[in-house]
Design an enzyme around this catalytic site. Structure first.
Site, PDB file in Angstrom:
ATOM      1  N   LYS A 201      -3.133  -4.081   8.636  1.00 49.22           N
ATOM      2  CA  LYS A 201      -3.217  -5.022   9.761  1.00 49.22           C
ATOM      3  C   LYS A 201      -1.861  -5.142  10.451  1.00 49.22           C
ATOM      4  O   LYS A 201      -1.784  -5.282  11.681  1.00 49.22           O
ATOM      5  CB  LYS A 201      -3.678  -6.394   9.274  1.00 49.22           C
ATOM      6  CG  LYS A 201      -5.078  -6.414   8.683  1.00 49.22           C
ATOM      7  CD  LYS A 201      -5.470  -7.835   8.287  1.00 49.22           C
ATOM      8  CE  LYS A 201      -6.754  -7.877   7.491  1.00 49.22           C
ATOM      9  NZ  LYS A 201      -6.598  -7.313   6.131  1.00 49.22           N
ATOM     10  N   ASP A 252       5.414 -10.643   2.345  1.00 51.86           N
ATOM     11  CA  ASP A 252       4.557 -10.663   1.160  1.00 51.86           C
ATOM     12  C   ASP A 252       5.328 -11.252  -0.008  1.00 51.86           C
ATOM     13  O   ASP A 252       6.555 -11.110  -0.100  1.00 51.86           O
ATOM     14  CB  ASP A 252       4.055  -9.270   0.794  1.00 51.86           C
ATOM     15  CG  ASP A 252       2.795  -9.339  -0.064  1.00 51.86           C
ATOM     16  OD1 ASP A 252       1.696  -9.444   0.507  1.00 51.86           O
ATOM     17  OD2 ASP A 252       2.913  -9.306  -1.302  1.00 51.86           O
ATOM     18  N   CYS A 359     -11.371 -11.805   2.912  1.00 55.46           N
ATOM     19  CA  CYS A 359     -12.421 -10.811   2.645  1.00 55.46           C
ATOM     20  C   CYS A 359     -13.414 -11.409   1.646  1.00 55.46           C
ATOM     21  O   CYS A 359     -13.925 -10.730   0.760  1.00 55.46           O
ATOM     22  CB  CYS A 359     -11.838  -9.506   2.135  1.00 55.46           C
ATOM     23  SG  CYS A 359     -10.671  -9.665   0.768  1.00 55.46           S
TER      24      CYS A 359
END
Length: 765
Positions: A201, A252, A359
């Site tokens: 992404k 992250d 998700c």
């Protein structure tokens, strides 16, 4: 006698029966949740794509009312995903045209595999998604694991492998492409991807950043030419306008996953990227310096909040979900998801947009989080109705009501729980009142179900910030080294599993509320916790800095050596005191990195590697070579050390690796001989699509008697595959003295090229 190799069974085969493949003998065992012993050698093969508890859970949730449709969805969830990919829009028109042309050749009737069957079903030829802009995303019904089943698919497999290795395409699940589309990126935006790894992404957003800037510039140039009467030579626009003013910060929590991000984003080669290593719920507020020396907080124009989730929408590519799924997964992540999304809202600019996604199909991780964010925002955050955008994308509206289920039972309301459970399950897990759900417009959320367009399951919500949040960070008075009142430090211990573009995480969080404490004291208070945390939280990266005065003098020599014209030399960065590398940063990246108030930002990598210094070949006029990652961007600024070659010349270089000057025609040979030793740039001649490599550029090295490309062996092999280059039979040479010179000088350069690569790529070499 060697043990006979046994072929692993196809777990996706509907006729597969795990009872016929049970392990025996002295096999090792592992322990999973529930202390069940599982055969570790056959664990991933003993997965049946079915779970009664999983199916009954979602029936009770009522995410789909129609029983037949629900059954159809769960049947498809037990089948593998189709092959999907995006075409990279930042590789230049030459390579982009080559990719598109080869793709169209694959789908032509003469491609040779139109009537191939796999597992009893006809193969669907590659075709573009109807909902993705400009036909830059494609799909095929061929599952990833099926290419080896039929040799006639080798051409398509060859296309995917070589172009993916080269960074010309990105293998990405279809639903993973959706959230970045709704960010509505503009070239001057500062964008934060809070939980970015593994990076598909992020690269999509980065490509959009560059593409929007190019489109804006094309309009500027057209208007300029119109004013000047159509004289292209009178335009004052320079190549620097093709570097976007904005940037994307890809963050992250896991250091190793950050290096995956670096590998992904390096393939694109962009000056507008920063990779950071922070807990998303504690991502720091950044500051920029004003012209008067004061500082202002940097609020993000766009934020992607793709939070860690249970991943129960990924059964088609992660079949282990069927075996590992439990009620507790979504409930355990709910609070962390709220905290990450809340931090995102705090960091967002008023008028900015945040896209929240998972998700997972579970409303506990989706609508429940959105409802809580809106309730806490005091009217500063609202859902955006994007139902009219991308009409070809089939999706369902968000839910207004749901129930909460755990192993103890189904609880329609918070009050319906037994008293001894109320302290365990947060009230935020349950839906708001019917009127509150209407006022929040929870139907503006988007649910993508697998059976709608042959995808995985996904959830997307588009949020807009219309005013400052309650206790808005960065708005309180006081020095920058004073933390905001009532700031919560959240410590997370995570077990993370990454497969392709999906992250599923099991999290445990603890909170410490700190009031009116200086930053230094907070650091001391957190120190004991830092020692107890996982190794992935350690940070040893050298900081990026602006070049020293001494280094600036060296860069002046570099500028003259390559004849740089109107290149933004003020946008260069270096790393550490003895760094041999020079990086090119966009304006936004430079503003963030150069401000000392942002020193707490844990930067793994940033900007675009432009020059690499080496001193291993004796005295040279310029010891800096141009990185292949940046050659496409810097070539328009060069007025020296460029040699135009043909596609045939490039093929000859690929075959010979280090051709002599005399292997080229007289004109190129004379140019090479007249050139000082060192780096130079090759530009392939020809109009767009005239040859396979027309318009491409390569960084190369001019040695004493020969030249070679400054490109890794893996990249060269990928190019040879893309251009269908077949090596000539090796023939012995009589000139051993010259061969020795070539070997000595190329060994030094080749070793540096390998050292420049990320660790994963080195291992492949």
């Amino acid at each position: 006698m060697a043990k006979k190799r046994v072929k692993k069974p196809n777990t996706w085969d509907p006729n597969y029966n795990k009872s016929n493949n049970s392990g025996s003998g002295n096999d090792a065992y592992i322990t999973t949740a529930g202390d069940k012993k599982i055969d570790s050698k056959n664990f991933w093969n003993n997965i049946e794509p079915k779970s009664e508890i999983f199916e009954q859970y979602y029936k009770a949730m009522g995410i789909i009312d129609n029983e037949e449709e629900f059954k159809k969805m769960f049947e498809l969830m037990g089948k593998p995903l189709p092959t999907t990919f995006r075409i990279n829009t930042t590789i230049g028109k030459s390579l982009q045209s080559l990719v598109i042309d080869q793709l169209k050749e694959l789908v032509s009737e003469s491609s040779g595999y139109k009537d191939i069957e796999i597992d009893g079903e006809l193969v669907e030829l590659p075709s573009p998604f109807s909902w993705y802009p400009n036909e830059m995303a494609w799909k095929s019904s061929i599952p990833k694991k099926s290419f080896k089943k039929n040799p006639e698919l080798s051409k398509f497999h060859h296309f995917l492998v070589h172009h993916n290795q080269q960074g010309n395409i990105t293998r990405q699940e279809a639903v993973s492409m959706i959230p970045p589309l709704f960010l509505d990126v503009q070239s001057h935006y500062n964008i934060l991807d809070m939980c970015a790894a593994p990076g598909s992404k992020t690269t999509q957003i980065l490509e959009d950043l560059h593409m929007k800037h190019n489109l804006e510039n094309e309009e500027i140039i057209k208007r300029s030419l119109k004013v000047d009467g159509g004289d292209s030579g009178s335009s004052n626009e320079k190549p620097s306008i093709y570097i976007p003013k904005g940037c994307i910060i890809a963050n992250d929590v896991d250091t190793n996953r950050c290096y995956m991000l670096v590998t992904q984003t390096t393939r694109l080669g962009s000056p507008a990227i920063i990779v950071t290593n922070h807990e998303a719920q504690n991502f720091p507020l950044l500051y920029s310096k004003n012209s008067d020396g004061s500082e202002s907080p940097i609020y993000m124009d766009r934020i992607l909040c793709d939070v860690p989730c249970s991943g129960d929408g990924t059964t088609r590519k992660n079949p282990e979900v069927w075996k590992k799924w439990t009620h507790a997964g979504s409930i355990g992540l709910h609070q962390l998801q709220i905290k990450i999304a809340t931090r995102g809202c705090q960091l967002l600019k008023v008028g900015g947009r945040m896209v929240y996604s998972t998700c997972s199909m579970n409303p506990v991780e989706n609508e429940a989080v959105i409802a809580q964010i809106i309730q806490k925002s005091g009217g500063s955050i609202k859902l955006v109705d994007v139902s009219s955008q991308y009409p070809s994308l089939i999706r369902r509206p968000g839910l207004h009501s749901w129930t909460v289920i755990d192993k103890a039972g189904n609880f329609p309301t918070f009050e319906s729980q037994p008293e001894d459970k109320k302290y365990k399950l947060s009230k935020t897990l349950w839906p708001p009142t019917p009127q509150e759900a209407i006022d929040m417009h929870l139907e503006y959320c988007m649910r993508v179900y697998p059976h709608l367009q042959d995808t995985g399951g996904f959830f997307i919500a588009v949020l807009e910030k219309v005013s400052d949040c309650p206790n808005q960070i960065g708005k309180k008075t006081g020095p920058l080294n004073q933390i905001d009142n009532d700031q919560t430090i959240i410590t997370t211990t995570a077990t993370t599993t990454t497969t392709d573009n999906t992250t599923t995480t099991d999290e445990k969080t603890t909170e410490t509320t700190i009031e009116n404490q200086p930053k230094k004291q907070i650091k001391n208070d957190r120190q004991p916790k830092l020692k107890e945390r996982d190794k992935r939280q350690k940070f040893f990266e050298e900081p990026f800095t602006v070049p020293s005065e001494e280094l600036k003098k060296e860069l002046d020599v570099v500028s003259k050596f390559y004849g740089l014209i109107e290149f933004p030399m003020g946008n260069l960065l270096t790393r550490g005191k003895n760094s041999q590398k020079i990086y090119w940063a966009s304006d936004s990246v430079l503003s963030i990195i150069s401000n000392e108030s942002n020193n707490s930002l844990k930067v793994i990598n940033c900007a675009l590697k432009l020059f690499q210094r080496h001193d291993g070949l004796g005295a040279m006029e310029c010891a800096y070579r141009i990185s292949q990652d940046s050659v496409l961007w810097i070539e328009p600024f060069l007025s020296k050390r460029i040699i135009t070659m043909t596609h045939d010349d490039l093929v000859m270089i690929f075959k010979k690796n280090e051709p002599f000057f005399t292997d080229f025609n007289e004109s190129i040979c004379d140019q090479l001989k007249a050139m000082e030793p060192g780096c130079f740039v090759i530009k392939i001649s020809g109009a767009l699509r005239e040859t396979l490599s027309s318009g491409m550029v390569f960084s190369a090295w001019r040695g004493k008697v020969s030249m070679h490309l400054l490109v890794s062996k893996q990249e060269i092999e990928s190019y040879k595959g893309i251009f269908h280059v077949i090596d000539d039979p090796v023939s012995p040479t009589n000139n051993t003295a010259i061969e020795s010179v070539k070997k000595d000088e190329s060994k030094e350069i080749s070793s540096e090229i390998v050292q420049d690569q990320p660790k994963e790529q080195k291992d492949q070499n």
